[in-house]
Design a protein around this motif. Structure first.
Motif, PDB file in Angstrom:
ATOM      1  N   TRP A 296       0.791  -1.116  -0.013  1.00 12.26           N
ATOM      2  CA  TRP A 296       0.007  -0.131  -0.112  1.00 12.26           C
ATOM      3  C   TRP A 296       0.836   1.269   0.024  1.00 12.26           C
ATOM      4  CZ3 TRP A 296      -5.671   0.496   1.346  1.00 12.26           C
ATOM      5  CH2 TRP A 296      -6.119  -0.864   1.313  1.00 12.26           C
ATOM      6  N   HIS A 297       0.530   2.197  -0.636  1.00 12.18           N
ATOM      7  CA  HIS A 297       1.265   3.525  -0.772  1.00 12.18           C
ATOM      8  C   HIS A 297       0.194   4.670  -0.027  1.00 12.18           C
ATOM      9  CE1 HIS A 297       4.375   1.911  -3.161  1.00 12.18           C
ATOM     10  NE2 HIS A 297       3.462   1.279  -3.772  1.00 12.18           N
ATOM     11  N   LEU A 298       0.895   5.444   0.895  1.00  9.11           N
ATOM     12  CA  LEU A 298       0.034   6.291   1.390  1.00  9.11           C
ATOM     13  C   LEU A 298       0.383   7.673   0.892  1.00  9.11           C
ATOM     14  CD1 LEU A 298       0.210   5.603   5.140  1.00  9.11           C
ATOM     15  CD2 LEU A 298      -1.587   4.997   3.837  1.00  9.11           C
ATOM     16  N   ASP A 299      -0.745   8.636   0.600  1.00  5.37           N
ATOM     17  CA  ASP A 299      -0.419   9.697  -0.118  1.00  5.37           C
ATOM     18  C   ASP A 299      -0.547  10.980   0.995  1.00  5.37           C
ATOM     19  OD1 ASP A 299      -0.100   8.660  -2.550  1.00  5.37           O
ATOM     20  OD2 ASP A 299      -2.215   8.898  -3.045  1.00  5.37           O
ATOM     21  N   GLU A 300       0.341  10.628   2.013  1.00  8.96           N
ATOM     22  CA  GLU A 300       0.381  11.742   3.035  1.00  8.96           C
ATOM     23  C   GLU A 300       1.870  12.214   3.111  1.00  8.96           C
ATOM     24  OE1 GLU A 300      -1.280  10.354   6.574  1.00  8.96           O
ATOM     25  OE2 GLU A 300      -2.965   9.665   5.770  1.00  8.96           O
TER      26      GLU A 300
END
Length: 87
Positions: free
Chosen positions: A75-79
């Motif tokens: 998963w890649h978080l965009d934060e």
């Protein structure tokens, strides 16, 4: 995606797909779909729509599920966190 055979049906494949889509996509009854198609100039009974939904609905749903992108294990978080004055 497996091709769907619409052979030996009265209406063309586009009409059958549209009727099945209307019934499954929106919360409509078979009679509502019948009235919507009647406004477009197609005389289709609600029993005919019911039969096509029962016959082609699972096949169309299976084909849509096969075309859906597969979930990944990573998963890649965009934060982003910005620290100002060590806070």
């Amino acid at each position: 995606m497996k091709p769907i055979s619409y052979a030996r049906h009265r209406f063309p494949p586009g009409v059958i797909r549209h009727a099945v889509w209307l019934y499954l996509r929106f919360t409509l009854s078979y009679r509502d779909v019948e009235h919507l198609l009647a406004k477009r100039g197609l005389t289709v009974s609600n029993e005919s729509i019911r039969g096509r939904v029962l016959k082609f609905g699972p096949i169309i749903a299976r084909n849509l599920r096969e075309n859906r992108p597969k979930p990944y294990t990573r998963w890649h978080l965009d934060e982003m966190v910005v620290s100002i004055a060590c806070r």
